[in-house]
Design an enzyme around this catalytic site. Structure first.
Site, mmCIF file in Angstrom:
data_model
loop_
_atom_site.group_PDB
_atom_site.id
_atom_site.type_symbol
_atom_site.label_atom_id
_atom_site.label_comp_id
_atom_site.label_asym_id
_atom_site.label_seq_id
_atom_site.Cartn_x
_atom_site.Cartn_y
_atom_site.Cartn_z
ATOM 1 N N HIS A 18 0.839 -1.208 0.000
ATOM 2 C CA HIS A 18 0.000 0.000 0.000
ATOM 3 C C HIS A 18 0.870 1.253 0.000
ATOM 4 O O HIS A 18 0.624 2.195 -0.742
ATOM 5 C CB HIS A 18 -0.952 -0.013 1.205
ATOM 6 N N ASP A 121 -6.993 5.304 1.299
ATOM 7 C CA ASP A 121 -6.766 3.923 0.897
ATOM 8 C C ASP A 121 -8.120 3.193 0.845
ATOM 9 O O ASP A 121 -8.990 3.449 1.675
ATOM 10 C CB ASP A 121 -5.872 3.297 1.986
ATOM 11 N N THR A 144 -5.202 -0.022 -4.670
ATOM 12 C CA THR A 144 -3.822 -0.484 -4.872
ATOM 13 C C THR A 144 -3.738 -1.866 -5.532
ATOM 14 O O THR A 144 -2.659 -2.441 -5.619
ATOM 15 C CB THR A 144 -3.056 -0.500 -3.527
ATOM 16 N N GLN A 348 13.423 -4.882 -5.660
ATOM 17 C CA GLN A 348 12.734 -5.719 -6.647
ATOM 18 C C GLN A 348 12.542 -5.040 -8.009
ATOM 19 O O GLN A 348 12.774 -5.639 -9.051
ATOM 20 C CB GLN A 348 11.365 -6.151 -6.090
ATOM 21 N N TRP A 366 -0.153 -6.929 -6.660
ATOM 22 C CA TRP A 366 -0.399 -6.100 -7.839
ATOM 23 C C TRP A 366 0.781 -5.189 -8.198
ATOM 24 O O TRP A 366 1.084 -4.962 -9.358
ATOM 25 C CB TRP A 366 -1.684 -5.290 -7.670
ATOM 26 N N GLU A 371 5.216 -3.815 -11.840
ATOM 27 C CA GLU A 371 6.671 -3.633 -12.042
ATOM 28 C C GLU A 371 7.154 -4.552 -13.159
ATOM 29 O O GLU A 371 8.001 -4.166 -13.979
ATOM 30 C CB GLU A 371 7.424 -3.918 -10.732
ATOM 31 N N ASP A 387 -5.956 -10.811 -2.994
ATOM 32 C CA ASP A 387 -6.354 -10.528 -4.383
ATOM 33 C C ASP A 387 -5.526 -11.294 -5.418
ATOM 34 O O ASP A 387 -5.744 -11.165 -6.622
ATOM 35 C CB ASP A 387 -6.156 -9.022 -4.638
HETATM 36 BR BR1 BUP Z 1 9.246 -8.990 -0.784
HETATM 37 C C1 BUP Z 1 9.812 -7.418 -1.578
HETATM 38 N N1 BUP Z 1 11.572 -5.999 -2.234
HETATM 39 O O1 BUP Z 1 12.077 -7.963 -1.257
HETATM 40 P P1 BUP Z 1 2.946 -6.184 -3.898
HETATM 41 C C2 BUP Z 1 8.914 -6.532 -2.050
HETATM 42 N N2 BUP Z 1 9.337 -5.375 -2.609
HETATM 43 O O2 BUP Z 1 11.091 -4.065 -3.255
HETATM 44 P P2 BUP Z 1 1.483 -7.322 -1.766
HETATM 45 C C3 BUP Z 1 10.671 -5.087 -2.721
HETATM 46 O O3 BUP Z 1 7.217 -4.356 -2.203
HETATM 47 P P3 BUP Z 1 3.139 -8.271 0.186
HETATM 48 C C4 BUP Z 1 11.213 -7.166 -1.654
HETATM 49 O O4 BUP Z 1 8.661 -4.336 -5.449
HETATM 50 C C5 BUP Z 1 6.450 -4.127 -4.418
HETATM 51 O O5 BUP Z 1 6.576 -2.797 -4.826
HETATM 52 C C6 BUP Z 1 7.811 -4.788 -4.425
HETATM 53 O O6 BUP Z 1 3.847 -5.082 -3.205
HETATM 54 C C7 BUP Z 1 8.342 -4.387 -3.081
HETATM 55 O O7 BUP Z 1 2.707 -7.233 -2.803
HETATM 56 C C8 BUP Z 1 6.034 -4.158 -2.956
HETATM 57 O O8 BUP Z 1 3.680 -6.846 -4.972
HETATM 58 C C9 BUP Z 1 5.084 -5.327 -2.652
HETATM 59 O O9 BUP Z 1 1.668 -5.517 -4.273
HETATM 60 O O10 BUP Z 1 1.960 -8.383 -0.819
HETATM 61 O O11 BUP Z 1 0.300 -7.917 -2.434
HETATM 62 O O12 BUP Z 1 1.271 -6.051 -1.098
HETATM 63 O O13 BUP Z 1 2.772 -7.230 1.189
HETATM 64 O O14 BUP Z 1 3.150 -9.631 0.724
HETATM 65 O O15 BUP Z 1 4.366 -7.923 -0.553
#
Ligand code: BUP
Length: 467
Positions: A18, A121, A144, A348, A366, A371, A387
């Protein structure tokens, strides 16, 4: 509006999934001379959120950062092995909503210049909207996740009474039927906190001034058309596809982000499968072993990021578990022949932009999907919760990836290494995903180019806010 200044206050809920899109949207608005105030709960849910916030603030010192207190649920690391990792997160969402509802009014009523609009949000509409309405501040919501998940969210309160007894799929007007198997078990359960959050917020969809979604036309055309054309809900407020949100420089963490890049630089172009499953999909050690065995079996080069429950202790520097402890010496040796395994937070979006990376084995959060779209990387999905199955469908429908529907929700059963290995090997050798991913990247870049969909939509809004 005062003296021509457009001033927005933004309030993300909890978790990197988020906070990251809020900060990327904030960056987009700042580049269009919009004054930004960011309001966040303290303490943050995980340490990376506070670190990301401070890097964002160093890059944009002109942003006003405000905090309010929200109770911290027990850390993920303290969960017993049979508790679901998502439960503290649901509690956190509730706590942030109720704390924000108490703290917000005095915070924002005295702003100077006064607020032009608020971005909250989607998990907190019911907490924030009564406040913004009482102060006559237009309230937009950042959704998001995917537009596909948005169609489900906006219909949830109407659907929920029939959900458990529905046959195979849920019908939402204007979009393909949604398989029940793609709906999180927490939303099908009668009394979960997650369901309560949806029940409180879903009916508020028609009451806000608009939704910003991190998506783009070429990816979710049918869903956007159904949403914007009033098919999904006849009283749907305006919906703006502002994606893909562009990753930002401040997301790099000190020098630490460079670590995997040294290894990636030595790998041939497109040869590496990058496996990372989000911050809250914490695998049991047995599953991590199968994952590593699978990647070795695939024959591909790989960069594997693993996070187990101890990861969060590690984050607090309370406890460390070595790779040898998790995988055993023998597996560590075979892993090191073809791959790099990291037990820490990685940069990432930067890794996805590296030319050695030819595929993304992802939990289908998402932001991760967007990305990958931005960088034209095909996805093999292993959706785990929330989701993520619906998001995986978006990827599969548009042809730049696939997923195995039998692998279940997180922890449901052990997915064996041979299944993982064969799936990844087929995926990495399928040229059609690569071709389609390249087209998706072109469309993604077009949407964000000067004169592209995002820019046009934002300029229209700026004209409206200036009046
Ligand atoms: Br893990 C990780 N590095 O090692 P999503 C995640 N990220 O930059 P959602 C990193 O966190 P959850 C790591 O690039 C993205 O922007 C990644 O968001 C970054 O995951 C963010 O992909 C993660 O929407 O699940 O659904 O929120 O909280 O489990 O990551």
């Amino acid at each position: 509006m005062s003296d021509g200044v457009i001033h927005v206050a933004m309030l993300p809920c909890a978790g990197m999934g988020h906070l990251t899109p809020f900060l990327r949207l904030a960056t987009f608005l700042l580049h269009h001379n919009i004054k930004v105030t960011l309001i966040t709960p303290q303490p943050t849910f995980i340490l990376h959120e506070s670190q990301l916030l401070s890097r964002f603030h160093s890059s944009f010192p002109q942003v006003t950062l405000l905090h309010f207190d929200a109770p911290q649920p027990p850390p993920l690391s303290s969960l017993s092995s049979d508790s679901h990792v998502a439960i503290p997160y649901f509690q956190r969402i509730e706590d942030v909503g109720s704390s924000a509802a108490k703290a917000l009014s005095p915070l924002i009523s005295s702003f100077s210049p006064p607020l032009t609009f608020f971005v909250s949000d989607f998990f907190m509409i019911s907490s924030i909207l009564p406040i913004t309405q009482s102060l006559s501040i237009p309230n937009y919501v950042l959704f998001t996740s995917s537009t596909t998940f948005f169609t489900f969210f906006s219909h949830f309160s109407a659907l929920s009474s029939s959900l458990p007894s529905s046959l195979e799929a849920v019908e939402i007007p204007g979009v393909p039927p949604l398989p029940i198997s793609s709906i999180s078990p927490f939303l099908l359960a009668p009394n979960s906190t997650f369901k309560k959050i949806f029940m409180e917020n879903s009916p508020m969809v028609t009451k806000v001034d608009g939704f910003f979604i991190n998506t783009f036309e070429a990816l979710e055309h049918q869903q956007l058309e159904a949403v914007k054309g009033g098919k999904v809900l006849s009283e749907m407020p305006p919906v703006f596809a502002f994606g893909p949100f562009v990753p930002c420089e401040f997301e790099k963490e000190g020098d630490q982000w460079k670590k995997p890049f040294k290894w990636l630089d030595d790998q041939p172009s497109g040869s590496v499968v990058f496996a990372n499953f989000g911050s809250s999909s914490l695998f049991e050690w047995e599953q991590i072993k199968e994952l590593a065995r699978g990647l070795v079996r695939s024959g591909c080069r790989f960069l594997l990021v693993v996070k187990d429950r101890k990861y969060y202790k590690e984050e607090d520097k309370k406890e460390e578990s070595s790779l040898e402890e998790v995988l055993g010496d023998e597996l560590v040796d075979s892993v090191r022949k073809k791959g790099l395994v990291m037990k820490e937070w990685v940069y990432q979006s930067g890794i996805l932009s590296h030319e050695a990376v030819g595929g993304f084995f992802s939990h289908c959060g998402w932001n991760s999907i967007m990305e990958a779209a931005w960088n034209g990387v095909p996805i093999f999905g292993w959706p785990q919760q929330g989701d993520q199955r619906m998001n995986a469908e978006v990827v599969e429908r548009s042809g730049w990836g696939t997923w195995n529907k039998n692998w279940g929700w997180i922890g449901e059963h052990l997915v064996k290494g041979n299944e993982i290995g064969d799936a990844i090997s087929m995926f990495m050798n399928d040229e059609s995903f690569k071709i389609k991913a390249t087209q998706i990247k072109e469309e993604a870049r077009k949407a964000r180019s000067v004169g592209g969909d995002c820019e046009v939509a934002l300029q229209k809004l700026i004209q409206k806010w200036k009046k």
